[in-house]
Design a protein around this motif. Sequence first.
Motif, PDB file in Angstrom:
ATOM      1  N   GLU A  81       0.566  -1.241   0.041  1.00  0.00           N
ATOM      2  CA  GLU A  81      -0.059   0.215   0.147  1.00  0.00           C
ATOM      3  C   GLU A  81       1.050   1.196  -0.127  1.00  0.00           C
ATOM      4  O   GLU A  81       0.262   2.368  -0.350  1.00  0.00           O
ATOM      5  CB  GLU A  81      -0.794   0.081   1.287  1.00  0.00           C
ATOM      6  CG  GLU A  81      -1.673  -1.210   0.974  1.00  0.00           C
ATOM      7  CD  GLU A  81      -2.713  -1.176   0.057  1.00  0.00           C
ATOM      8  OE1 GLU A  81      -3.345  -0.081  -0.314  1.00  0.00           O
ATOM      9  OE2 GLU A  81      -3.010  -2.364  -0.372  1.00  0.00           O
ATOM     10  N   THR A  82       1.985   1.421   0.558  1.00  0.00           N
ATOM     11  CA  THR A  82       2.928   2.278   0.502  1.00  0.00           C
ATOM     12  C   THR A  82       3.707   2.518  -0.414  1.00  0.00           C
ATOM     13  O   THR A  82       4.380   1.645  -1.163  1.00  0.00           O
ATOM     14  CB  THR A  82       3.864   2.267   1.855  1.00  0.00           C
ATOM     15  OG1 THR A  82       2.966   1.975   3.012  1.00  0.00           O
ATOM     16  CG2 THR A  82       4.726   3.505   1.948  1.00  0.00           C
ATOM     17  N   THR A  83       3.729   3.699  -1.147  1.00  0.00           N
ATOM     18  CA  THR A  83       4.593   4.244  -2.215  1.00  0.00           C
ATOM     19  C   THR A  83       6.045   4.374  -2.012  1.00  0.00           C
ATOM     20  O   THR A  83       6.305   4.893  -0.805  1.00  0.00           O
ATOM     21  CB  THR A  83       4.332   5.497  -2.784  1.00  0.00           C
ATOM     22  OG1 THR A  83       2.971   5.361  -3.511  1.00  0.00           O
ATOM     23  CG2 THR A  83       5.289   5.802  -3.973  1.00  0.00           C
ATOM     24  N   PRO A  84       6.904   3.387  -2.275  1.00  0.00           N
ATOM     25  CA  PRO A  84       8.353   3.301  -1.890  1.00  0.00           C
ATOM     26  C   PRO A  84       9.014   4.625  -2.129  1.00  0.00           C
ATOM     27  O   PRO A  84       8.908   5.353  -2.934  1.00  0.00           O
ATOM     28  CB  PRO A  84       8.814   1.962  -2.707  1.00  0.00           C
ATOM     29  CG  PRO A  84       7.634   1.358  -2.988  1.00  0.00           C
ATOM     30  CD  PRO A  84       6.535   2.254  -3.338  1.00  0.00           C
ATOM     31  N   ASP A  85      10.127   4.949  -1.384  1.00  0.00           N
ATOM     32  CA  ASP A  85      11.115   5.974  -1.672  1.00  0.00           C
ATOM     33  C   ASP A  85      12.191   5.559  -2.711  1.00  0.00           C
ATOM     34  O   ASP A  85      12.731   6.455  -3.330  1.00  0.00           O
ATOM     35  CB  ASP A  85      11.760   6.395  -0.262  1.00  0.00           C
ATOM     36  CG  ASP A  85      10.722   6.811   0.692  1.00  0.00           C
ATOM     37  OD1 ASP A  85      10.142   7.911   0.384  1.00  0.00           O
ATOM     38  OD2 ASP A  85      10.497   6.095   1.659  1.00  0.00           O
ATOM     39  N   PRO A 133       8.555  -1.074 -16.982  1.00  0.00           N
ATOM     40  CA  PRO A 133       8.985  -0.078 -17.492  1.00  0.00           C
ATOM     41  C   PRO A 133       8.317   1.168 -17.200  1.00  0.00           C
ATOM     42  O   PRO A 133       8.679   2.515 -17.884  1.00  0.00           O
ATOM     43  CB  PRO A 133       8.538  -0.369 -19.008  1.00  0.00           C
ATOM     44  CG  PRO A 133       7.572  -1.440 -18.870  1.00  0.00           C
ATOM     45  CD  PRO A 133       7.726  -2.112 -17.726  1.00  0.00           C
ATOM     46  N   TYR A 134       7.209   1.166 -16.296  1.00  0.00           N
ATOM     47  CA  TYR A 134       6.161   2.242 -15.939  1.00  0.00           C
ATOM     48  C   TYR A 134       6.277   2.542 -14.335  1.00  0.00           C
ATOM     49  O   TYR A 134       5.004   2.352 -13.882  1.00  0.00           O
ATOM     50  CB  TYR A 134       4.973   1.837 -16.771  1.00  0.00           C
ATOM     51  CG  TYR A 134       4.904   1.945 -18.150  1.00  0.00           C
ATOM     52  CD1 TYR A 134       5.329   2.856 -19.138  1.00  0.00           C
ATOM     53  CD2 TYR A 134       4.484   0.515 -18.623  1.00  0.00           C
ATOM     54  CE1 TYR A 134       5.243   2.638 -20.380  1.00  0.00           C
ATOM     55  CE2 TYR A 134       4.831   0.467 -20.035  1.00  0.00           C
ATOM     56  CZ  TYR A 134       4.961   1.272 -20.628  1.00  0.00           C
ATOM     57  OH  TYR A 134       5.161   1.086 -22.454  1.00  0.00           O
ATOM     58  N   PRO A 135       7.363   2.647 -13.829  1.00  0.00           N
ATOM     59  CA  PRO A 135       7.223   2.933 -12.286  1.00  0.00           C
ATOM     60  C   PRO A 135       6.439   4.100 -12.194  1.00  0.00           C
ATOM     61  O   PRO A 135       6.427   5.100 -12.856  1.00  0.00           O
ATOM     62  CB  PRO A 135       8.543   2.999 -11.808  1.00  0.00           C
ATOM     63  CG  PRO A 135       9.243   3.414 -13.233  1.00  0.00           C
ATOM     64  CD  PRO A 135       8.545   2.852 -14.338  1.00  0.00           C
ATOM     65  N   ASP A 136       5.566   4.171 -10.972  1.00  0.00           N
ATOM     66  CA  ASP A 136       4.976   5.426 -10.494  1.00  0.00           C
ATOM     67  C   ASP A 136       5.577   6.496 -10.322  1.00  0.00           C
ATOM     68  O   ASP A 136       6.756   6.694  -9.876  1.00  0.00           O
ATOM     69  CB  ASP A 136       4.118   4.834  -9.096  1.00  0.00           C
ATOM     70  CG  ASP A 136       3.270   5.845  -8.696  1.00  0.00           C
ATOM     71  OD1 ASP A 136       3.428   7.205  -9.263  1.00  0.00           O
ATOM     72  OD2 ASP A 136       2.445   5.744  -7.739  1.00  0.00           O
ATOM     73  N   PRO A 137       5.283   7.549 -11.178  1.00  0.00           N
ATOM     74  CA  PRO A 137       6.146   8.757 -11.111  1.00  0.00           C
ATOM     75  C   PRO A 137       6.402   9.458  -9.630  1.00  0.00           C
ATOM     76  O   PRO A 137       7.120   9.925  -9.466  1.00  0.00           O
ATOM     77  CB  PRO A 137       5.249   9.947 -12.010  1.00  0.00           C
ATOM     78  CG  PRO A 137       4.364   8.783 -12.808  1.00  0.00           C
ATOM     79  CD  PRO A 137       4.127   7.690 -11.882  1.00  0.00           C
ATOM     80  N   ALA A 138       5.442   8.962  -8.806  1.00  0.00           N
ATOM     81  CA  ALA A 138       5.713   9.318  -7.389  1.00  0.00           C
ATOM     82  C   ALA A 138       6.869   8.593  -6.491  1.00  0.00           C
ATOM     83  O   ALA A 138       7.260   9.228  -5.495  1.00  0.00           O
ATOM     84  CB  ALA A 138       4.293   8.988  -6.594  1.00  0.00           C
TER      85      ALA A 138
END
Length: 267
Positions: free
Chosen positions: A88-92, A106-111
């Motif tokens: 659930e957590t967007t990694p750093d 090829p499409y990692p979250d831009p966040a």
Amino acid sequence: MRRLAACAALFAAFAATPAAAQMVPSTCIAIAESLPRASYVAMDGPAAQRYAAIDGDVTITYVTHATYRIESPNGVVAATDFAGFAGETTPDIVTMNKAHSSHNTPYPDPAIPHVLLGWNPEGGPAEHALTVDDMYVRNVPTDIRSYGGMEADGNSIFIFEVAGLCIGHLGHLHHTLTNEDYARIGRLDILMVPVDGGMTMSQEGMGEIADRLRSSIVLPMHRFAGPIERFLDRMPGFAVERRDTPSLTISVRTLPRTPTVIVLKGV
């Protein structure tokens, strides 16, 4: 003489590391006091910051396949062999390897602020030395099988240094490690190892690597359908612990005294 030779290999590997990767020294690679002209790495700046949290706990969670989530005492989150999902957590920080689509996206979250590829799309080895708050991430390139041969530097062993712990993820490792590889890796308190026995290396080969590194904790991954006992049988020098949860909370002070394979829920 054997100890001196090992220390010499460690020093040579450190000296050969590109200058950019030496800006933040590893706390998992020893440099011998007795070697000519060798000196200790200064423990200040980011290196000291990592050790300032040595009393804190690190939480490691098995997510899927070859993805583990590592959470530092200061809340930095890294995900290994990230294929688009890490909970659930967007990694750093996310690391990837190129062997199969289950080890990258090829499409990692831009966040996600930091995306570290285990290969260099422009050729040559990937080189990473990243510090985010109390976590330091570096890599040791290895080769992978490709079109019937071996592709140089197509995989990376990623090493996460946090709270005094040295945590290594072998990625999609396809070959035995050289003395230089071991020198560059240094000490690993926790080792994440693929145990499929075919797509990567044989289970005997992975067991030999785990045995030589003598990590306090070995975390299996990349299992597919084979019974985990096939790998465990090749680890006679390790205790075995099975957990009914996918997470492990650990610190330098709570590492097991006996080298232990910990099988987390879902593996």
